[in-house]
Design a protein around this motif. Structure first.
Motif, short mmCIF file in Angstrom:
data_model
loop_
_atom_site.label_atom_id
_atom_site.label_comp_id
_atom_site.label_asym_id
_atom_site.label_seq_id
_atom_site.Cartn_x
_atom_site.Cartn_y
_atom_site.Cartn_z
N THR A 1 0.83 -1.21 0.00
CA THR A 1 0.00 0.00 0.00
C THR A 1 0.86 1.26 0.00
OG1 THR A 1 -1.79 -1.15 1.13
CG2 THR A 1 -1.79 1.25 1.28
N ASP B 1 4.65 3.24 -4.35
CA ASP B 1 4.05 3.78 -5.56
C ASP B 1 4.00 2.74 -6.68
OD1 ASP B 1 3.71 6.45 -4.56
OD2 ASP B 1 5.87 6.76 -4.85
N THR C 1 -4.27 -3.22 -6.33
CA THR C 1 -5.20 -2.66 -7.31
C THR C 1 -4.67 -1.37 -7.93
OG1 THR C 1 -7.07 -3.67 -6.19
CG2 THR C 1 -7.56 -1.86 -7.69
N GLY C 2 -4.45 -1.43 -9.25
CA GLY C 2 -3.98 -0.27 -10.00
C GLY C 2 -2.52 0.07 -9.83
N LYS C 3 -1.79 -0.66 -9.01
CA LYS C 3 -0.38 -0.37 -8.72
C LYS C 3 0.49 -0.76 -9.91
CE LYS C 3 0.33 0.13 -4.77
NZ LYS C 3 0.45 1.16 -3.75
N PRO C 4 1.28 0.19 -10.48
CA PRO C 4 2.19 -0.18 -11.57
C PRO C 4 3.18 -1.24 -11.10
CG PRO C 4 1.99 2.20 -11.41
CD PRO C 4 1.33 1.62 -10.19
N GLY D 1 -1.86 -9.62 -12.51
CA GLY D 1 -2.90 -8.87 -13.23
C GLY D 1 -4.29 -9.24 -12.74
N GLY E 1 -5.16 -7.56 -9.67
CA GLY E 1 -5.51 -6.15 -9.78
C GLY E 1 -4.38 -5.20 -10.10
N ALA E 2 -3.15 -5.69 -10.15
CA ALA E 2 -2.02 -4.80 -10.43
C ALA E 2 -2.08 -4.29 -11.87
CB ALA E 2 -0.70 -5.52 -10.21
N ASN E 3 -1.50 -3.12 -12.09
CA ASN E 3 -1.33 -2.56 -13.42
C ASN E 3 0.00 -3.11 -13.95
OD1 ASN E 3 -1.05 -1.02 -15.74
ND2 ASN E 3 -0.58 0.87 -14.64
N ALA F 1 4.84 5.14 -15.47
CA ALA F 1 3.49 4.66 -15.14
C ALA F 1 2.96 5.34 -13.88
CB ALA F 1 3.51 3.14 -14.96
N ALA G 1 -0.37 7.98 -13.77
CA ALA G 1 -1.55 7.59 -12.98
C ALA G 1 -2.23 8.79 -12.34
CB ALA G 1 -1.15 6.59 -11.91
#
Length: 183
Positions: free
Chosen positions: A68, A71, A105-108, A133, A136-138, A179, A183
């Motif tokens: 969390t 970045d 989730t959404g984390k590059p 993926g 939820g990771a980017n 990335a 964001a």
């Protein structure tokens, strides 16, 4: 400052992938701080029976908090029997929860690494990208890094002294920073 959490898929202190992760830390560009997560060995096998409020093991809480706080994530992994090492898969399982609120989730995220075989661990990397993926990771699939023949290639040369490794690390870190900024 961009913070990157580094997850190493090998527990062996002298592993080539650990050395590659250390090389990434040493070659972080200005404005980027990398830290290798040291607690993967402390994560118990994922068990949904203990992954409930009030019962989550402290190691899992600490791991989720580290994700969390970062970045971006850099995963550096070997290949075990043609796939993801168990310690990394277990970490992915813990990071994928709680369902609908994964810290990934959404984390590059970039998956990289080295292996003894001629393909450099691409099967493990592909499997890790897939699982991460889904979690939820980017996952930045356009940024890749695999070094084949690790045992021979790094028998007398540390990855930090290998110009190709350093160059590839810089490309990976540049992709992660881009990335994060996008964001």
């Amino acid at each position: 400052m961009t913070t990157v959490l580094v997850l190493v898929g090998s527990l062996r202190a002298g592993s080539t992938n650990r050395q590659i992760a250390e090389t990434a830390v040493a070659h972080a560009p200005e404005g980027v701080e990398l830290s290798i997560y040291e607690g993967l060995a402390d994560l118990p096998f994922y068990n949904e029976d203990v992954d409930v409020e009030g019962s989550v093991p402290q190691a899992a809480l600490d791991f989720r908090a580290a994700i969390t706080a970062a970045d971006a994530i850099l995963v550096v992994t070997p290949e075990h029997n043609g796939t993801v090492p168990a310690v990394l898969k277990n970490a992915i399982d813990w990071a994928s929860r709680p369902y609908g609120a994964s810290p990934l989730t959404g984390k590059p995220l970039v998956v990289a690494g080295s292996a003894f075989g001629q393909y450099g661990g691409v099967w493990a990397q592909d499997d890790a990208r897939k699982a991460l993926g889904i979690a939820g990771a980017n996952v930045l699939t356009e940024v890749t890094f695999s070094i084949p023949g690790s045992v021979v290639r790094f028998a007398d040369v540390h990855p930090k002294d290998d110009a190709e490794v350093v160059e590839k690390i810089q490309v990976v870190l540049g992709g992660l920073v881009a990335a994060v900024e996008a964001a």
